[in-house]
Scaffold this motif. Structure first.
Motif, PDB file in Angstrom:
ATOM      1  N   VAL A  28      23.411  -5.502 -10.089  1.00  0.00           N
ATOM      2  CA  VAL A  28      24.415  -5.605  -9.027  1.00  0.00           C
ATOM      3  C   VAL A  28      25.698  -6.123  -9.660  1.00  0.00           C
ATOM      4  O   VAL A  28      25.715  -7.213 -10.234  1.00  0.00           O
ATOM      5  CB  VAL A  28      23.959  -6.557  -7.904  1.00  0.00           C
ATOM      6  CG1 VAL A  28      24.996  -6.591  -6.790  1.00  0.00           C
ATOM      7  CG2 VAL A  28      22.610  -6.127  -7.353  1.00  0.00           C
ATOM      8  N   GLU A  29      26.768  -5.336  -9.577  1.00  0.00           N
ATOM      9  CA  GLU A  29      28.038  -5.705 -10.198  1.00  0.00           C
ATOM     10  C   GLU A  29      28.984  -6.304  -9.162  1.00  0.00           C
ATOM     11  O   GLU A  29      29.054  -5.832  -8.027  1.00  0.00           O
ATOM     12  CB  GLU A  29      28.688  -4.478 -10.839  1.00  0.00           C
ATOM     13  CG  GLU A  29      27.852  -3.871 -11.959  1.00  0.00           C
ATOM     14  CD  GLU A  29      28.507  -2.645 -12.558  1.00  0.00           C
ATOM     15  OE1 GLU A  29      29.478  -2.142 -11.954  1.00  0.00           O
ATOM     16  OE2 GLU A  29      28.054  -2.196 -13.619  1.00  0.00           O
ATOM     17  N   ALA A  30      29.710  -7.334  -9.570  1.00  0.00           N
ATOM     18  CA  ALA A  30      30.672  -7.980  -8.669  1.00  0.00           C
ATOM     19  C   ALA A  30      31.965  -8.272  -9.417  1.00  0.00           C
ATOM     20  O   ALA A  30      32.187  -9.393  -9.879  1.00  0.00           O
ATOM     21  CB  ALA A  30      30.082  -9.264  -8.099  1.00  0.00           C
ATOM     22  N   GLY A  45      24.552 -20.310  -6.255  1.00  0.00           N
ATOM     23  CA  GLY A  45      25.873 -19.984  -5.727  1.00  0.00           C
ATOM     24  C   GLY A  45      26.433 -18.710  -6.324  1.00  0.00           C
ATOM     25  O   GLY A  45      27.044 -17.897  -5.622  1.00  0.00           O
ATOM     26  N   CYS A  46      26.221 -18.522  -7.625  1.00  0.00           N
ATOM     27  CA  CYS A  46      26.709 -17.303  -8.275  1.00  0.00           C
ATOM     28  C   CYS A  46      25.957 -16.072  -7.785  1.00  0.00           C
ATOM     29  O   CYS A  46      26.549 -15.013  -7.585  1.00  0.00           O
ATOM     30  CB  CYS A  46      26.585 -17.436  -9.787  1.00  0.00           C
ATOM     31  SG  CYS A  46      27.749 -18.606 -10.497  1.00  0.00           S
ATOM     32  N   ARG A  47      24.645 -16.199  -7.581  1.00  0.00           N
ATOM     33  CA  ARG A  47      23.878 -15.068  -7.046  1.00  0.00           C
ATOM     34  C   ARG A  47      24.365 -14.709  -5.645  1.00  0.00           C
ATOM     35  O   ARG A  47      24.512 -13.532  -5.302  1.00  0.00           O
ATOM     36  CB  ARG A  47      22.384 -15.409  -7.027  1.00  0.00           C
ATOM     37  CG  ARG A  47      21.712 -15.305  -8.382  1.00  0.00           C
ATOM     38  CD  ARG A  47      20.206 -15.315  -8.246  1.00  0.00           C
ATOM     39  NE  ARG A  47      19.712 -16.594  -7.747  1.00  0.00           N
ATOM     40  CZ  ARG A  47      19.356 -17.610  -8.531  1.00  0.00           C
ATOM     41  NH1 ARG A  47      19.461 -17.496  -9.841  1.00  0.00           N
ATOM     42  NH2 ARG A  47      18.910 -18.732  -8.012  1.00  0.00           N
ATOM     43  N   GLU A  48      24.615 -15.730  -4.830  1.00  0.00           N
ATOM     44  CA  GLU A  48      25.113 -15.470  -3.478  1.00  0.00           C
ATOM     45  C   GLU A  48      26.478 -14.790  -3.519  1.00  0.00           C
ATOM     46  O   GLU A  48      26.752 -13.861  -2.748  1.00  0.00           O
ATOM     47  CB  GLU A  48      25.200 -16.780  -2.691  1.00  0.00           C
ATOM     48  CG  GLU A  48      25.664 -16.588  -1.260  1.00  0.00           C
ATOM     49  CD  GLU A  48      25.567 -17.854  -0.420  1.00  0.00           C
ATOM     50  OE1 GLU A  48      26.154 -17.860   0.679  1.00  0.00           O
ATOM     51  OE2 GLU A  48      24.906 -18.827  -0.851  1.00  0.00           O
ATOM     52  N   LEU A  49      27.336 -15.230  -4.436  1.00  0.00           N
ATOM     53  CA  LEU A  49      28.663 -14.630  -4.577  1.00  0.00           C
ATOM     54  C   LEU A  49      28.564 -13.161  -4.976  1.00  0.00           C
ATOM     55  O   LEU A  49      29.253 -12.300  -4.418  1.00  0.00           O
ATOM     56  CB  LEU A  49      29.468 -15.415  -5.617  1.00  0.00           C
ATOM     57  CG  LEU A  49      30.823 -14.844  -6.025  1.00  0.00           C
ATOM     58  CD1 LEU A  49      31.749 -14.719  -4.820  1.00  0.00           C
ATOM     59  CD2 LEU A  49      31.465 -15.715  -7.101  1.00  0.00           C
ATOM     60  N   VAL A  50      27.693 -12.852  -5.936  1.00  0.00           N
ATOM     61  CA  VAL A  50      27.521 -11.467  -6.387  1.00  0.00           C
ATOM     62  C   VAL A  50      27.073 -10.576  -5.229  1.00  0.00           C
ATOM     63  O   VAL A  50      27.621  -9.492  -4.995  1.00  0.00           O
ATOM     64  CB  VAL A  50      26.503 -11.393  -7.542  1.00  0.00           C
ATOM     65  CG1 VAL A  50      26.148  -9.943  -7.851  1.00  0.00           C
ATOM     66  CG2 VAL A  50      27.056 -12.059  -8.788  1.00  0.00           C
ATOM     67  N   LEU A  51      26.077 -11.038  -4.476  1.00  0.00           N
ATOM     68  CA  LEU A  51      25.525 -10.209  -3.406  1.00  0.00           C
ATOM     69  C   LEU A  51      26.491 -10.081  -2.236  1.00  0.00           C
ATOM     70  O   LEU A  51      26.581  -9.019  -1.613  1.00  0.00           O
ATOM     71  CB  LEU A  51      24.184 -10.781  -2.948  1.00  0.00           C
ATOM     72  CG  LEU A  51      23.080 -10.658  -4.000  1.00  0.00           C
ATOM     73  CD1 LEU A  51      21.836 -11.423  -3.580  1.00  0.00           C
ATOM     74  CD2 LEU A  51      22.730  -9.204  -4.258  1.00  0.00           C
TER      75      LEU A  51
END
Length: 365
Positions: A89-91, A139-145
């Motif tokens: 998943v790219e963000a 927090g970073c995983r939540e931001l990416v998704l």
């Protein structure tokens, strides 16, 4: 004697050495496992995209053989097929990045490892969610998704910041609070049907992405109401990328993930589950919005476990403010077998007539 004019040839210009132009720095993927520059771990599967040593994006990589999300299949051949590709998943964040710390005012809620406050961004109210160093990876995983999930029925991501290794997510401010607040104070049946339609649209969008995203925590406190009464889905803290090709593909994921009253039976039992866990939770949220009370409000956690695992009870529909069409959708969406539940896209199409806000017409006489 005729004079001749001689034109001296021009001396060849002395060649000058051309200094090669410096190529502009291009973003590059830099593995940040297991340590960040500041010494804090971001956890497995996170990549920081950097340009000139500044984070400009994040990638979330979920290995195909990951124990957290492996296919519930029996044959080794099928298992080997599932390992052909990782889920990525790219963000890209780019212009969404803020420098420094975001100013905040009142606290909306505070949990272990994160705090949600009201702030200001470019002169407008916003919601600022800050994570502690210990929960930086989450927090970073939540931001990416959240970045990957952006759509009309998803809470808007306004920006992000990384101050002292503490990720901060900046989101839009929905002025009418949560669905929980709306049901207790002002929401009528017409508005409840509209909210149910909007949440179904949000799930249809998430499940149509590639890879799809399973939210896993659809509940009234994660449904935000905007000024015009429209609803948006928020809080991607428990969301995960889903590697399945269809909504019915089942994977072994973390059991008992979510909030008990809104959780699908298969997740409650710790069985392999699919995108259909979100459909079950949608049904419970829609029933709550229409009926004005939490499902199984009188039951304890022990009673709920028995309700899910033995009795297979569901909230009552008879005598409730639901028309026959919505009632039939609820009974399908909270079916015991995940395969009997409709897909989010079908649910959204069936509820489309309720999605648009209709003005009440005054009598012409």
């Amino acid at each position: 004697m005729t004079g001749k004019t001689f034109i001296a040839p021009l001396a060849p210009a002395t060649p000058t050495k051309k200094t090669p132009e410096e190529a502009p720095a291009t973003p590059e993927a830099v593995r940040v496992e297991p340590q960040l520059a500041g010494g804090e771990s971001w956890g497995d599967g996170l990549e920081a995209i950097k340009s000139n040593n500044v984070v400009v994006g994040l990638n979330l990589i979920q290995p195909a053989e990951s124990h957290a999300c492996r296919p519930a299949r029996a044959s080794d051949e099928d298992l080997n097929e599932s390992r052909e590709a990782d889920v990525v998943v790219e963000a890209p964040l780019g212009p969404l990045l803020f420098r420094g710390k975001m100013p905040t005012s009142r606290i909306l809620c505070e949990r272990a490892g994160s705090k949600v406050c009201v702030g200001k961004s470019r002169g407008k109210k916003c919601v600022v969610k800050t994570f502690s160093p210990k929960t930086a990876a989450a927090g970073c995983r939540e931001l990416v998704l959240l970045k990957a999930a952006q759509g009309p029925r998803i809470v808007q991501l306004l920006g992000a910041a990384f101050a002292q290794t503490q990720p901060t997510i900046v989101m839009e401010f929905c002025s009418r609070g949560t669905l929980d607040d709306a049901v207790r104070n002002w929401l009528d049946v017409r508005g409840a049907r509209r909210v149910a339609a909007h949440v179904a649209e949000a799930l249809a969008h998430l499940h149509s992405l590639r890879p799809a995203i399973v939210h896993r925590d659809v509940k009234p406190k994660n449904v935000l109401i905007c000024r015009d009464g429209s609803a948006k889905l928020a809080d991607f803290g428990l969301a995960r990328p889903f590697p399945g090709r269809t909504a019915n593909d089942q994977y072994v994921m973390t059991g008992e993930t979510g909030t008990v009253r809104w959780m699908a039976p298969e997740a409650f039992r710790g069985d392999p589950y699919s995108l259909k866990v979100d459909i079950y939770s949608w049904a419970m949220v829609a029933w709550f919005a229409l009926c004005g009370q939490a499902p199984y409000a009188e039951k304890t956690l022990k009673d709920l476990r028995r309700t899910h695992l033995e009795l297979h009870d569901r909230p009552p529909l008879k005598g409730r403010p639901t028309n026959s069409g919505v009632a039939s959708l609820l009974s399908l969406a909270w079916a015991e077998a995940p395969g009997d539940r409709p897909e989010a896209a079908s649910l959204s199409r069936a509820l489309a007539p309720f999605s648009v806000k209709r003005r009440r017409l005054l009598p012409f006489w």
